[in-house]
Design a protein around this motif. Sequence first.
Motif, PDB file in Angstrom:
ATOM      1  N   ASP A  39       0.839  -1.214   0.000  1.00 49.57           N
ATOM      2  CA  ASP A  39       0.000   0.000   0.000  1.00 49.57           C
ATOM      3  C   ASP A  39       0.863   1.249   0.000  1.00 49.57           C
ATOM      4  O   ASP A  39       0.527   2.242  -0.610  1.00 49.57           O
ATOM      5  N   ASP A  40       1.976   1.238   0.766  1.00 46.73           N
ATOM      6  CA  ASP A  40       2.826   2.414   0.957  1.00 46.73           C
ATOM      7  C   ASP A  40       2.032   3.563   1.554  1.00 46.73           C
ATOM      8  O   ASP A  40       2.010   4.682   1.028  1.00 46.73           O
ATOM      9  N   THR A  41       1.378   3.294   2.677  1.00 45.03           N
ATOM     10  CA  THR A  41       0.653   4.311   3.434  1.00 45.03           C
ATOM     11  C   THR A  41       1.655   5.152   4.225  1.00 45.03           C
ATOM     12  O   THR A  41       2.830   4.791   4.348  1.00 45.03           O
ATOM     13  N   PRO A  42       1.234   6.290   4.804  1.00 47.48           N
ATOM     14  CA  PRO A  42       2.161   7.134   5.566  1.00 47.48           C
ATOM     15  C   PRO A  42       2.883   6.405   6.692  1.00 47.48           C
ATOM     16  O   PRO A  42       4.016   6.758   7.034  1.00 47.48           O
ATOM     17  N   SER A  43       2.262   5.381   7.268  1.00 48.43           N
ATOM     18  CA  SER A  43       2.905   4.658   8.364  1.00 48.43           C
ATOM     19  C   SER A  43       4.187   3.974   7.917  1.00 48.43           C
ATOM     20  O   SER A  43       5.112   3.768   8.710  1.00 48.43           O
ATOM     21  N   ALA A  44       4.286   3.614   6.636  1.00 47.51           N
ATOM     22  CA  ALA A  44       5.475   2.925   6.137  1.00 47.51           C
ATOM     23  C   ALA A  44       6.710   3.805   6.229  1.00 47.51           C
ATOM     24  O   ALA A  44       7.814   3.331   6.519  1.00 47.51           O
ATOM     25  N   GLU A  45       6.529   5.084   5.997  1.00 49.39           N
ATOM     26  CA  GLU A  45       7.670   5.995   5.967  1.00 49.39           C
ATOM     27  C   GLU A  45       8.233   6.265   7.357  1.00 49.39           C
ATOM     28  O   GLU A  45       9.405   6.626   7.501  1.00 49.39           O
ATOM     29  N   PHE A  46       7.413   6.064   8.390  1.00 46.66           N
ATOM     30  CA  PHE A  46       7.841   6.442   9.732  1.00 46.66           C
ATOM     31  C   PHE A  46       7.921   5.267  10.697  1.00 46.66           C
ATOM     32  O   PHE A  46       8.001   5.457  11.903  1.00 46.66           O
ATOM     33  N   SER A  47       7.882   4.037  10.166  1.00 46.43           N
ATOM     34  CA  SER A  47       8.083   2.874  11.030  1.00 46.43           C
ATOM     35  C   SER A  47       9.568   2.740  11.330  1.00 46.43           C
ATOM     36  O   SER A  47      10.407   3.452  10.780  1.00 46.43           O
ATOM     37  N   ALA A  48       9.900   1.817  12.219  1.00 43.81           N
ATOM     38  CA  ALA A  48      11.303   1.592  12.557  1.00 43.81           C
ATOM     39  C   ALA A  48      11.604   0.096  12.420  1.00 43.81           C
ATOM     40  O   ALA A  48      11.070  -0.703  13.187  1.00 43.81           O
ATOM     41  N   PRO A  49      12.468  -0.276  11.449  1.00 42.04           N
ATOM     42  CA  PRO A  49      13.040   0.588  10.409  1.00 42.04           C
ATOM     43  C   PRO A  49      11.973   1.028   9.416  1.00 42.04           C
ATOM     44  O   PRO A  49      10.878   0.466   9.381  1.00 42.04           O
ATOM     45  N   ARG A  50      12.314   2.015   8.591  1.00 41.97           N
ATOM     46  CA  ARG A  50      11.368   2.501   7.593  1.00 41.97           C
ATOM     47  C   ARG A  50      11.018   1.368   6.639  1.00 41.97           C
ATOM     48  O   ARG A  50      11.880   0.667   6.126  1.00 41.97           O
ATOM     49  N   LEU A  51       9.733   1.220   6.402  1.00 39.05           N
ATOM     50  CA  LEU A  51       9.212   0.038   5.718  1.00 39.05           C
ATOM     51  C   LEU A  51       9.249   0.166   4.194  1.00 39.05           C
ATOM     52  O   LEU A  51       8.716   1.115   3.626  1.00 39.05           O
ATOM     53  N   SER A  52       9.875  -0.798   3.555  1.00 41.55           N
ATOM     54  CA  SER A  52       9.749  -0.924   2.104  1.00 41.55           C
ATOM     55  C   SER A  52       8.347  -1.442   1.801  1.00 41.55           C
ATOM     56  O   SER A  52       7.819  -2.292   2.514  1.00 41.55           O
ATOM     57  N   SER A  53       7.746  -0.930   0.721  1.00 34.61           N
ATOM     58  CA  SER A  53       6.353  -1.286   0.482  1.00 34.61           C
ATOM     59  C   SER A  53       6.009  -1.175  -0.996  1.00 34.61           C
ATOM     60  O   SER A  53       6.567  -0.347  -1.722  1.00 34.61           O
ATOM     61  N   VAL A  54       5.075  -2.008  -1.433  1.00 32.58           N
ATOM     62  CA  VAL A  54       4.524  -1.894  -2.782  1.00 32.58           C
ATOM     63  C   VAL A  54       3.620  -0.660  -2.802  1.00 32.58           C
ATOM     64  O   VAL A  54       2.663  -0.576  -2.031  1.00 32.58           O
ATOM     65  N   ARG A  55       3.960   0.272  -3.659  1.00 29.97           N
ATOM     66  CA  ARG A  55       3.216   1.538  -3.688  1.00 29.97           C
ATOM     67  C   ARG A  55       2.028   1.426  -4.632  1.00 29.97           C
ATOM     68  O   ARG A  55       2.181   1.372  -5.854  1.00 29.97           O
ATOM     69  N   MET A  56       0.850   1.398  -4.053  1.00 27.14           N
ATOM     70  CA  MET A  56      -0.360   1.367  -4.854  1.00 27.14           C
ATOM     71  C   MET A  56      -0.824   2.809  -5.098  1.00 27.14           C
ATOM     72  O   MET A  56      -0.786   3.638  -4.181  1.00 27.14           O
ATOM     73  N   PRO A  57      -1.261   3.108  -6.300  1.00 33.25           N
ATOM     74  CA  PRO A  57      -1.588   4.498  -6.661  1.00 33.25           C
ATOM     75  C   PRO A  57      -2.970   4.920  -6.167  1.00 33.25           C
ATOM     76  O   PRO A  57      -3.855   5.285  -6.952  1.00 33.25           O
ATOM     77  N   TRP A  58      -3.129   4.897  -4.858  1.00 37.24           N
ATOM     78  CA  TRP A  58      -4.448   5.221  -4.279  1.00 37.24           C
ATOM     79  C   TRP A  58      -4.869   6.646  -4.598  1.00 37.24           C
ATOM     80  O   TRP A  58      -6.052   6.915  -4.835  1.00 37.24           O
ATOM     81  N   ARG A  59      -3.921   7.581  -4.569  1.00 39.22           N
ATOM     82  CA  ARG A  59      -4.284   8.974  -4.823  1.00 39.22           C
ATOM     83  C   ARG A  59      -4.819   9.154  -6.251  1.00 39.22           C
ATOM     84  O   ARG A  59      -5.868   9.782  -6.457  1.00 39.22           O
ATOM     85  N   GLN A  60      -4.101   8.596  -7.236  1.00 33.37           N
ATOM     86  CA  GLN A  60      -4.551   8.735  -8.617  1.00 33.37           C
ATOM     87  C   GLN A  60      -5.903   8.066  -8.825  1.00 33.37           C
ATOM     88  O   GLN A  60      -6.779   8.605  -9.508  1.00 33.37           O
ATOM     89  N   MET A  61      -6.069   6.883  -8.244  1.00 28.36           N
ATOM     90  CA  MET A  61      -7.344   6.179  -8.356  1.00 28.36           C
ATOM     91  C   MET A  61      -8.476   7.015  -7.785  1.00 28.36           C
ATOM     92  O   MET A  61      -9.540   7.177  -8.398  1.00 28.36           O
TER      93      MET A  61
END
Length: 336
Positions: free
Chosen positions: A276-298
């Motif tokens: 999903d690559d939600t905001p929580s991924a960027e600020f987890s420890a360690p920072r989470l690698s994630s499949v970025r789904m284009p939720w905003r564009q959708m």
Amino acid sequence: MATIKDVARLAGVGLGTASRAINGSGPVSPATLEKVQKAIEALDFRPSHAARALLSGSSKMVGVYIPALSGTFYTPILQIIDTQLRAAGLHMVVAFGVGLGDDRRQAIEGIEFLVERGCDGLIVMTSALGEDDIAALGSRVARLVALNHSFASIPEQCFTVDHELGGRLAARTLLEHGHRQIAVIAGPQALPDNVARIEGFKAELAAHDIDPAGLWLRWSDFSPAGGWDCARALVADGRPCSALFCANDEMAVGALSYFQEAGIRVPQDLSVLGYDDTPSAEFSAPRLSSVRMPWRQMTLNGINALLNLCYDLGRPVARDFPVTVTLRASVARLPS
């Protein structure tokens, strides 16, 4: 509270003239408009939303149904919808799954709530409804858009992302980092988008001569607690693996928390990939690698389609949304 009749009386104009001046719905002379505006200020008059809707035939409200008002997934989507509607002079009314019924009954009741509030159109984000439920909405279907789900009866009103491709990219990412012993924490088996990403993940493994039947896989509920519990079960099983794929970021964050408590270093001992690559991924420890789904564009294109259906705005609508992977600190290359 002052009424439009009071405004008309104080301004010395007819009720219809006062209505046209207030709503901007017809010709009014500058002098008359000035009289009405002064009367409005003197009486501190605030137009009734219900009255305006009755006169214009539009409530200027868009209803949004989501299954749950919790977590980090739906909140950003609601923020996008609200921001776009406000910019168009519209308002959002939200209903979400509550009550004693199953997911389908909750969705039906939530949509009925929005219809009863007089919403001009509906944005629906649930996989609990069937084709019969869509048909039961009758003429209201013409002003409905579905997000993250497809209905065969209204394909042009459905906006979703390629979850099978998302699953394939997840597997490909771990394979490219040298991982072949991989565990999976999946979401609910009843959700089609979850099943699609897991099937895509398995298909990519099979394409690289890894038997998906040998995967350590647990079905969970998309929650941090579910991720924690499955991570604990993985460790307890003693199954050797070098990487873990979680079918959403919230479960991945729960798994990271458990691994930290258990003394398992990520990514040194175990790589973890979310989805999903939600905001929580960027600020987890360690920072989470994630499949970025284009939720905003959708979401943006779904909104544009609905505004075109409801208000004939002629906004551009796209349907091709790229899926990518955001690499951060939680995935490392397996030492040879």
